[in-house]
Design a protein around this motif. Structure first.
Motif, PDB file in Angstrom:
ATOM      1  N   UNK A  72       0.815  -1.212   0.000  1.00 20.02           N
ATOM      2  CA  UNK A  72       0.000   0.000   0.000  1.00 20.02           C
ATOM      3  C   UNK A  72       0.850   1.264   0.000  1.00 20.02           C
ATOM      4  N   UNK A  73       2.037   1.202   0.532  1.00 21.57           N
ATOM      5  CA  UNK A  73       2.955   2.343   0.406  1.00 21.57           C
ATOM      6  C   UNK A  73       3.325   2.548  -1.065  1.00 21.57           C
ATOM      7  N   UNK A  74       3.549   1.448  -1.750  1.00 23.67           N
ATOM      8  CA  UNK A  74       3.883   1.548  -3.165  1.00 23.67           C
ATOM      9  C   UNK A  74       2.719   2.125  -3.967  1.00 23.67           C
ATOM     10  N   UNK A  75       1.497   1.654  -3.675  1.00 21.43           N
ATOM     11  CA  UNK A  75       0.328   2.178  -4.379  1.00 21.43           C
ATOM     12  C   UNK A  75       0.142   3.666  -4.104  1.00 21.43           C
ATOM     13  N   UNK A  76       0.365   4.061  -2.863  1.00 20.56           N
ATOM     14  CA  UNK A  76       0.255   5.473  -2.513  1.00 20.56           C
ATOM     15  C   UNK A  76       1.321   6.292  -3.234  1.00 20.56           C
ATOM     16  N   UNK A  77       2.532   5.744  -3.316  1.00 17.83           N
ATOM     17  CA  UNK A  77       3.604   6.439  -4.027  1.00 17.83           C
ATOM     18  C   UNK A  77       3.273   6.583  -5.518  1.00 17.83           C
ATOM     19  N   UNK A  78       2.690   5.536  -6.093  1.00 15.97           N
ATOM     20  CA  UNK A  78       2.266   5.627  -7.489  1.00 15.97           C
ATOM     21  C   UNK A  78       1.195   6.699  -7.660  1.00 15.97           C
ATOM     22  N   UNK A  79       0.228   6.700  -6.755  1.00 13.78           N
ATOM     23  CA  UNK A  79      -0.877   7.647  -6.826  1.00 13.78           C
ATOM     24  C   UNK A  79      -0.392   9.088  -6.729  1.00 13.78           C
ATOM     25  N   UNK A  80       0.654   9.307  -5.929  1.00  7.67           N
ATOM     26  CA  UNK A  80       1.186  10.651  -5.727  1.00  7.67           C
ATOM     27  C   UNK A  80       2.366  10.963  -6.654  1.00  7.67           C
ATOM     28  N   UNK A  81       2.649  10.026  -7.556  1.00 10.24           N
ATOM     29  CA  UNK A  81       3.710  10.184  -8.558  1.00 10.24           C
ATOM     30  C   UNK A  81       5.079  10.430  -7.925  1.00 10.24           C
ATOM     31  N   UNK A  82       5.351   9.666  -6.853  1.00  8.93           N
ATOM     32  CA  UNK A  82       6.659   9.763  -6.192  1.00  8.93           C
ATOM     33  C   UNK A  82       7.349   8.404  -6.152  1.00  8.93           C
ATOM     34  N   UNK A  83       6.815   7.425  -6.888  1.00  2.00           N
ATOM     35  CA  UNK A  83       7.396   6.086  -6.838  1.00  2.00           C
ATOM     36  C   UNK A  83       8.844   6.106  -7.308  1.00  2.00           C
ATOM     37  N   UNK A  84       9.140   6.889  -8.338  1.00  2.00           N
ATOM     38  CA  UNK A  84      10.517   6.966  -8.831  1.00  2.00           C
ATOM     39  C   UNK A  84      11.442   7.531  -7.758  1.00  2.00           C
ATOM     40  N   UNK A  85      10.956   8.510  -6.986  1.00  3.47           N
ATOM     41  CA  UNK A  85      11.777   9.093  -5.914  1.00  3.47           C
ATOM     42  C   UNK A  85      12.043   8.068  -4.809  1.00  3.47           C
TER      43      UNK A  85
END
Length: 406
Positions: A352-365
């Motif tokens: 769910x952290x990964x999904x949240x990061x994707x949703x907020x467009x910070x997964x690459x960071x």
């Protein structure tokens, strides 16, 4: 069960991009070697593991793999052919963390040189129906194995549990009870958000409804930690109807669970997705601290499945995520200061952290942050930390620089 000991060190090697099926090798100062493949097949991955294990004198391997590319039974069979004497344990994932960042649909192998690490491991079967005494017996047996092997170094414990077993809280508590002051860390096996079947493997066996316990003795300095990125709001949801055995909430505040949750976060219940649950977690207060009780999915009848134990009367608070990148960076910096320099981190990151990061467009960071801090591990359906089963958390064990042998 198995006890293992042995080998030598190499300086870290940088990633070289080759073909899609290539297996990368990264060796850290403590001697730990990590193999990563973005599109692996069981046979070639097992062959690469066998070659690397022989090179570094590995005494144990952790294996994390996506079921979209490797079947557990195929990997067990391939390891039997290519590395018949290498003890190992591992599980299926909801994403992988490689030396090159966050991946999906691949596989990771972490090899422990026996000169620096002694490992005793066991698979516990049928954890959803096993008594806690059986888990405690396994822990006691593993502690005796380490003692018999002459491992008088510092010890930590790892556990991996079927993330669909509904047993994580009980198993984690039972393991912790038998460990005394040995720190426990781990993650729940995933299946890429299909929520059908997860797999665990250990020394020639593969199965579901299992848990793996490993005790690791080492002279490499280490530090166990966790980090999360949420703050509670004033929105309360009281569980008024539930099915605790299956972690299902039917009603919040005497209304349909999905409707009440959706209203609390300001959207329509028909719009709920895993992204909604990741971006708007619910938390429970225990002993003055808040812990996530993450929602897994919504059912057609408006009930909600959870990743963790739930029951009537529990008061949940809707939480607001704060900056994931900065909070994670701060946690990793504090760990680095604690150890006087971090060599490699074995990490377990809630899907769910990964999904949240994707949703907020910070997964690459986040991926780059993990790469820069030498994090390896997998995406989980829940995290184990000391006596607790957690959600929406990053837990890890960081290894420092090994002292030169006298």
């Amino acid at each position: 069960m198995s006890t293992h000991d042995g080998a030598r060190q190499k300086a870290p090697r940088k990633w070289k991009e080759e073909t899609a099926l290539a297996v990368s090798h990264t060796t850290y100062g403590c001697g730990m070697t990590v193999l990563a493949a973005g599109d692996a097949d069981a046979e070639s991955f097992a062959e690469s593991i066998a070659d690397a294990a022989g090179t570094i004198g590995a005494g144990f391997a952790l294996l994390f793999f996506s079921q979209s590319c490797i079947r557990a039974e195929d990997l067990v069979g391939a390891l039997r052919r290519h590395a018949p004497h290498l003890p190992y344990a591992g599980c299926s994932t909801a994403g992988e963390i490689t030396p090159h960042g966050i991946g999906d649909g691949g596989a990771v192998a972490i090899l422990f040189p026996s000169g620096a690490f002694t490992v005793a491991s066991a698979m516990v079967k049928q954890v959803s129906s096993s008594g806690l005494d059986l888990v405690a017996e396994h822990v006691a047996r593993l502690r005796r194995q380490l003692a018999d092997a002459g491992a008088r170094r510092q010890v930590f414990a790892l556990c991996f549990i079927d993330g669909l077993s509904y047993a994580e809280e009980a198993v984690t508590s039972a393991i912790h009870w038998g460990l005394d002051d040995i720190p426990l860390i781990g993650g729940s096996a995933g299946d890429n958000l299909h929520f059908e079947t997860t797999s665990l493997i250990a020394d020639g066996e593969a199965g579901s409804d299992c848990a793996i316990i490993a005790l690791v003795a080492t002279d490499v300095p280490f530090h166990v930690f966790k980090t999360e990125n949420f703050v509670p709001t004033g929105e309360k949801l009281v569980v008024t109807s539930s099915d605790p055995g299956h972690r299902i909430v039917r009603e919040f505040n005497a209304g349909p669970a999905a409707d009440e949750y959706a209203a609390a976060i300001g959207i329509d219940a028909q719009s709920l997705t895993p992204m909604s649950f990741a971006s708007h977690p619910v938390v429970v207060r225990v002993g003055g601290e808040y812990y996530c009780r993450s929602i897994q999915k919504v059912h057609p009848d408006g009930s909600l499945s959870f990743f963790c134990a739930i029951d009537d009367g529990i008061v949940l608070t809707v939480a607001q995520p704060k900056g994931m990148v900065e909070s994670t960076r701060t946690a990793l910096r504090m760990v680095d200061e604690k150890l006087g320099g971090t060599d490699v981190i074995l990490g377990f990151d809630c899907v769910l952290r990964r999904l949240d990061a994707e949703n907020r467009q910070i997964l690459r960071d986040i991926s780059e942050l993990y790469r820069a801090n030498h994090v390896v591990g997998f995406g989980t359906y829940g995290e184990q930390y000391r006596s607790m089963h957690l959600n929406q958390t990053f837990t890890g064990i960081a290894f420092g620089r090994r002292q030169a042998a006298e």
